[in-house]
Design a protein around this motif. Structure first.
Motif, PDB file in Angstrom:
ATOM      1  N   GLY A 194       8.809   2.492   5.103  1.00 41.25           N
ATOM      2  CA  GLY A 194       9.963   1.989   5.845  1.00 41.25           C
ATOM      3  C   GLY A 194       9.555   1.235   7.098  1.00 41.25           C
ATOM      4  N   CYS A 195       8.519   1.720   7.771  1.00 45.04           N
ATOM      5  CA  CYS A 195       8.016   1.011   8.959  1.00 45.04           C
ATOM      6  C   CYS A 195       7.485  -0.368   8.580  1.00 45.04           C
ATOM      7  CB  CYS A 195       6.920   1.836   9.628  1.00 45.04           C
ATOM      8  SG  CYS A 195       7.482   3.402  10.332  1.00 45.04           S
ATOM      9  N   ALA A 196       6.772  -0.442   7.463  1.00 42.29           N
ATOM     10  CA  ALA A 196       6.255  -1.735   7.005  1.00 42.29           C
ATOM     11  C   ALA A 196       7.392  -2.677   6.634  1.00 42.29           C
ATOM     12  CB  ALA A 196       5.326  -1.523   5.808  1.00 42.29           C
ATOM     13  N   GLU A 197       8.417  -2.146   5.991  1.00 41.28           N
ATOM     14  CA  GLU A 197       9.569  -2.973   5.618  1.00 41.28           C
ATOM     15  C   GLU A 197      10.275  -3.512   6.855  1.00 41.28           C
ATOM     16  OE1 GLU A 197      13.613  -2.707   2.847  1.00 41.28           O
ATOM     17  OE2 GLU A 197      12.396  -0.919   3.205  1.00 41.28           O
ATOM     18  N   ALA A 198      10.423  -2.669   7.868  1.00 37.02           N
ATOM     19  CA  ALA A 198      11.053  -3.116   9.109  1.00 37.02           C
ATOM     20  C   ALA A 198      10.224  -4.211   9.781  1.00 37.02           C
ATOM     21  CB  ALA A 198      11.235  -1.931  10.053  1.00 37.02           C
ATOM     22  N   GLU A 217       1.976  15.814  -3.948  1.00 34.99           N
ATOM     23  CA  GLU A 217       2.716  16.704  -3.053  1.00 34.99           C
ATOM     24  C   GLU A 217       3.928  15.975  -2.485  1.00 34.99           C
ATOM     25  OE1 GLU A 217       0.612  18.874  -0.106  1.00 34.99           O
ATOM     26  OE2 GLU A 217      -1.245  18.939  -1.274  1.00 34.99           O
ATOM     27  N   LEU A 218       5.064  16.665  -2.475  1.00 41.06           N
ATOM     28  CA  LEU A 218       6.306  16.047  -2.022  1.00 41.06           C
ATOM     29  C   LEU A 218       6.216  15.601  -0.570  1.00 41.06           C
ATOM     30  CD1 LEU A 218       9.236  15.269  -2.493  1.00 41.06           C
ATOM     31  CD2 LEU A 218       9.893  17.622  -1.901  1.00 41.06           C
ATOM     32  N   ARG A 219       5.594  16.407   0.284  1.00 37.85           N
ATOM     33  CA  ARG A 219       5.534  16.038   1.698  1.00 37.85           C
ATOM     34  C   ARG A 219       4.699  14.781   1.914  1.00 37.85           C
ATOM     35  NH1 ARG A 219       1.819  20.919   4.262  1.00 37.85           N
ATOM     36  NH2 ARG A 219       0.021  20.670   2.871  1.00 37.85           N
ATOM     37  N   LEU A 220       3.663  14.596   1.097  1.00 39.83           N
ATOM     38  CA  LEU A 220       2.867  13.371   1.206  1.00 39.83           C
ATOM     39  C   LEU A 220       3.649  12.168   0.699  1.00 39.83           C
ATOM     40  CD1 LEU A 220      -0.670  14.610   0.079  1.00 39.83           C
ATOM     41  CD2 LEU A 220       0.170  14.195   2.406  1.00 39.83           C
ATOM     42  N   ILE A 221       4.437  12.380  -0.342  1.00 41.03           N
ATOM     43  CA  ILE A 221       5.287  11.292  -0.842  1.00 41.03           C
ATOM     44  C   ILE A 221       6.308  10.895   0.217  1.00 41.03           C
ATOM     45  CG2 ILE A 221       7.038  10.688  -2.564  1.00 41.03           C
ATOM     46  CD1 ILE A 221       5.503  12.395  -4.571  1.00 41.03           C
ATOM     47  N   LEU A 222       6.908  11.892   0.872  1.00 40.38           N
ATOM     48  CA  LEU A 222       7.881  11.598   1.927  1.00 40.38           C
ATOM     49  C   LEU A 222       7.219  10.866   3.093  1.00 40.38           C
ATOM     50  CD1 LEU A 222       9.935  14.931   1.984  1.00 40.38           C
ATOM     51  CD2 LEU A 222      10.631  12.722   1.041  1.00 40.38           C
ATOM     52  N   LEU A 223       6.005  11.272   3.437  1.00 39.76           N
ATOM     53  CA  LEU A 223       5.282  10.593   4.513  1.00 39.76           C
ATOM     54  C   LEU A 223       4.992   9.145   4.132  1.00 39.76           C
ATOM     55  CD1 LEU A 223       3.802  10.604   7.216  1.00 39.76           C
ATOM     56  CD2 LEU A 223       1.771  11.476   6.015  1.00 39.76           C
ATOM     57  N   SER A 224       4.611   8.925   2.889  1.00 36.68           N
ATOM     58  CA  SER A 224       4.337   7.553   2.448  1.00 36.68           C
ATOM     59  C   SER A 224       5.600   6.703   2.495  1.00 36.68           C
ATOM     60  CB  SER A 224       3.757   7.554   1.029  1.00 36.68           C
ATOM     61  OG  SER A 224       4.744   7.876   0.058  1.00 36.68           O
ATOM     62  N   ARG A 225       6.754   7.308   2.195  1.00 41.02           N
ATOM     63  CA  ARG A 225       8.009   6.552   2.250  1.00 41.02           C
ATOM     64  C   ARG A 225       8.396   6.229   3.692  1.00 41.02           C
ATOM     65  NH1 ARG A 225       8.311   3.846  -1.684  1.00 41.02           N
ATOM     66  NH2 ARG A 225      10.567   3.559  -1.521  1.00 41.02           N
ATOM     67  N   LEU A 226       8.078   7.140   4.607  1.00 36.47           N
ATOM     68  CA  LEU A 226       8.337   6.875   6.019  1.00 36.47           C
ATOM     69  C   LEU A 226       7.504   5.690   6.503  1.00 36.47           C
ATOM     70  CD1 LEU A 226       9.552   7.655   8.784  1.00 36.47           C
ATOM     71  CD2 LEU A 226       7.640   9.241   9.064  1.00 36.47           C
ATOM     72  N   LEU A 275       0.825  -1.209   0.000  1.00 33.70           N
ATOM     73  CA  LEU A 275       0.000   0.000   0.000  1.00 33.70           C
ATOM     74  C   LEU A 275       0.861   1.262   0.000  1.00 33.70           C
ATOM     75  CD1 LEU A 275      -2.695   1.531   0.330  1.00 33.70           C
ATOM     76  CD2 LEU A 275      -2.467   1.192   2.804  1.00 33.70           C
ATOM     77  N   PHE A 276       1.749   1.367   0.982  1.00 36.25           N
ATOM     78  CA  PHE A 276       2.552   2.584   1.100  1.00 36.25           C
ATOM     79  C   PHE A 276       3.638   2.653   0.025  1.00 36.25           C
ATOM     80  CE2 PHE A 276       1.209   2.166   5.694  1.00 36.25           C
ATOM     81  CZ  PHE A 276       0.296   3.204   5.626  1.00 36.25           C
ATOM     82  N   GLY A 277       4.110   1.485  -0.437  1.00 33.79           N
ATOM     83  CA  GLY A 277       5.128   1.487  -1.483  1.00 33.79           C
ATOM     84  C   GLY A 277       4.609   2.021  -2.802  1.00 33.79           C
ATOM     85  N   ALA A 278       3.379   1.658  -3.143  1.00 40.07           N
ATOM     86  CA  ALA A 278       2.801   2.078  -4.425  1.00 40.07           C
ATOM     87  C   ALA A 278       2.079   3.417  -4.344  1.00 40.07           C
ATOM     88  CB  ALA A 278       1.832   1.004  -4.927  1.00 40.07           C
ATOM     89  N   LEU A 279       1.881   3.935  -3.155  1.00 41.11           N
ATOM     90  CA  LEU A 279       1.091   5.155  -2.982  1.00 41.11           C
ATOM     91  C   LEU A 279       1.632   6.366  -3.757  1.00 41.11           C
ATOM     92  CD1 LEU A 279      -1.502   5.838  -1.509  1.00 41.11           C
ATOM     93  CD2 LEU A 279      -0.144   6.561   0.467  1.00 41.11           C
ATOM     94  N   PRO A 280       2.955   6.549  -3.901  1.00 40.45           N
ATOM     95  CA  PRO A 280       3.434   7.715  -4.660  1.00 40.45           C
ATOM     96  C   PRO A 280       2.933   7.787  -6.097  1.00 40.45           C
ATOM     97  CG  PRO A 280       5.218   6.831  -3.347  1.00 40.45           C
ATOM     98  CD  PRO A 280       4.073   5.865  -3.225  1.00 40.45           C
ATOM     99  N   VAL A 281       2.439   6.684  -6.635  1.00 40.57           N
ATOM    100  CA  VAL A 281       1.858   6.722  -7.981  1.00 40.57           C
ATOM    101  C   VAL A 281       0.676   7.684  -8.023  1.00 40.57           C
ATOM    102  CG1 VAL A 281       0.646   5.340  -9.721  1.00 40.57           C
ATOM    103  CG2 VAL A 281       2.624   4.391  -8.529  1.00 40.57           C
ATOM    104  N   LEU A 282      -0.026   7.810  -6.901  1.00 40.72           N
ATOM    105  CA  LEU A 282      -1.238   8.629  -6.852  1.00 40.72           C
ATOM    106  C   LEU A 282      -1.019   9.990  -6.205  1.00 40.72           C
ATOM    107  CD1 LEU A 282      -3.687   5.819  -5.643  1.00 40.72           C
ATOM    108  CD2 LEU A 282      -3.218   6.531  -7.999  1.00 40.72           C
ATOM    109  N   LEU A 283       0.150  10.196  -5.603  1.00 38.72           N
ATOM    110  CA  LEU A 283       0.386  11.431  -4.851  1.00 38.72           C
ATOM    111  C   LEU A 283       1.075  12.482  -5.715  1.00 38.72           C
ATOM    112  CD1 LEU A 283       1.618   9.892  -1.470  1.00 38.72           C
ATOM    113  CD2 LEU A 283      -0.684  10.694  -2.044  1.00 38.72           C
TER     114      LEU A 283
END
Length: 333
Positions: free
Chosen positions: A43-47, A31-40, A21-29
């Protein structure tokens, strides 16, 4: 802690779902801050996935098999990472958003995870669970976390700073820069494959000293490299050392932790792994500031960190030799 409380398998399923979900979300985003939030959040999901997978390996297999599967995990991560790096590059030719769709692939694995993996029976483990960490277990966790943090800081000096070093040496071709990164990945895989054989001969402490020494030597060569060919030699040294790192750092943790603390310990280890990656450029930049700033002071900053890593390698070697001498006991005459 979530895997200890709610179960490894359920948290792995949740982690894979959130990863996609969060990995593919930047396809739809947009705003840069929302993309950065999705990457954060990604990372939690990956951990979470890393923690659950590693803990399940320790739960499923006895110590000897555990070593083998941990090493296979590291090799698989390297191979799949390199493969998806290439696929992502090709997919990104048309649009920068397209590669993010690759993060949906874990959804294909959810049925297999649900059908083939099982939740370890922890009722007996819980009945024998100690109320708190004892001194030996605490030392094991802290040592593993320290090693993976320091090792990842060192690894990511090469990952993040090599392009800058190459540009400063007059190498601006993206193909040549990419080839250097590819060589480092290849040597990391070679190190991972060689790890079981090296560990059997010189032990865990010996491998720790060796991997730190290799990475320190690689940083020295990188900082002083006068040409592209010498930079490639640095990639070889660094890559081989990095290939030993995760398997060797995690092994005492997986062998020494009691089952009821295993997910917690692996979670701390995984957190330190990612913290080391995050901190690496910040540390090198901070070291470079009094040495001329970036990028002028980069080479000297890399040398400083290489020296610290080499000192750590020597300390590990001395401690390992002393421990081996104590274990062997007095020699009979």
């Amino acid at each position: 802690m979530l895997a200890d409380r709610f179960g490894r398998k359920s948290m792995l399923l949740l982690g894979c779902l959130l990863y996609a979900l969060f990995g593919a979300l930047p396809v739809l985003l947009h705003e840069l801050r929302l993309i950065l939030l999705s990457r954060l959040l990604f990372g939690c999901a990956e951990a979470l996935i890393m923690t659950c997978c590693t803990t399940l390996i320790a739960d499923y297999w006895p110590p000897r098999e555990r070593m083998r599967y941990i090493n296979r995990q590291v090799i698989t991560i390297g191979v799949v990472g390199a493969l998806f790096f290439v696929i992502g590059g090709v997919a990104g030719e048309g649009s920068w958003r397209t590669p993010f769709l690759l993060y949906l692939t874990p959804l294909l694995m959810l049925p297999a995870i649900a059908a083939w993996l099982w939740e370890p029976d922890r009722r007996q483990e819980d009945s024998h669970a100690a109320p708190a960490l004892n001194g030996g277990v605490r030392r094991t966790v802290l040592t593993a976390c320290f090693l993976i943090f320091a090792g990842m800081v060192t690894c990511f000096v090469v990952t993040v700073m090599t392009p800058t070093v190459l540009v400063m040496r007059g190498v601006t071709s993206t193909s040549l820069i990419g080839a250097a990164a590819g060589l480092a990945i290849l040597c990391t895989l070679i190190g991972s494959i060689a790890w079981p054989f090296v560990r059997e001969r010189i032990g865990v402490a010996g491998v720790n000293a060796l991997l730190l020494g290799c990475m320190a030597a690689g940083l020295c060569v990188l900082a002083l490299a006068p040409s592209y060919a010498v930079v490639l030699a640095a990639m070889v040294l660094q890559g081989v050392g990095a290939g030993f790192l995760v398997s060797n750092a995690s092994l005492p943790l997986l062998l020494g932790l009691p089952p009821h603390l295993r997910a917690r310990g692996v979670g701390a280890f995984t957190a330190c792994l990612y913290l080391g990656q995050f901190a690496s450029p910040l540390i090198i930049t901070a070291i470079a500031q009094p040495l001329g700033g970036m990028p002028a002071g980069l080479a000297n900053a890399i040398l400083v960190w290489a020296l610290l890593t080499m000192v750590l390698a020597l300390v590990w070697l001395v401690v390992g030799l002393r421990h081996a001498r104590l274990q062997s006991g007095p020699v009979a005459h």
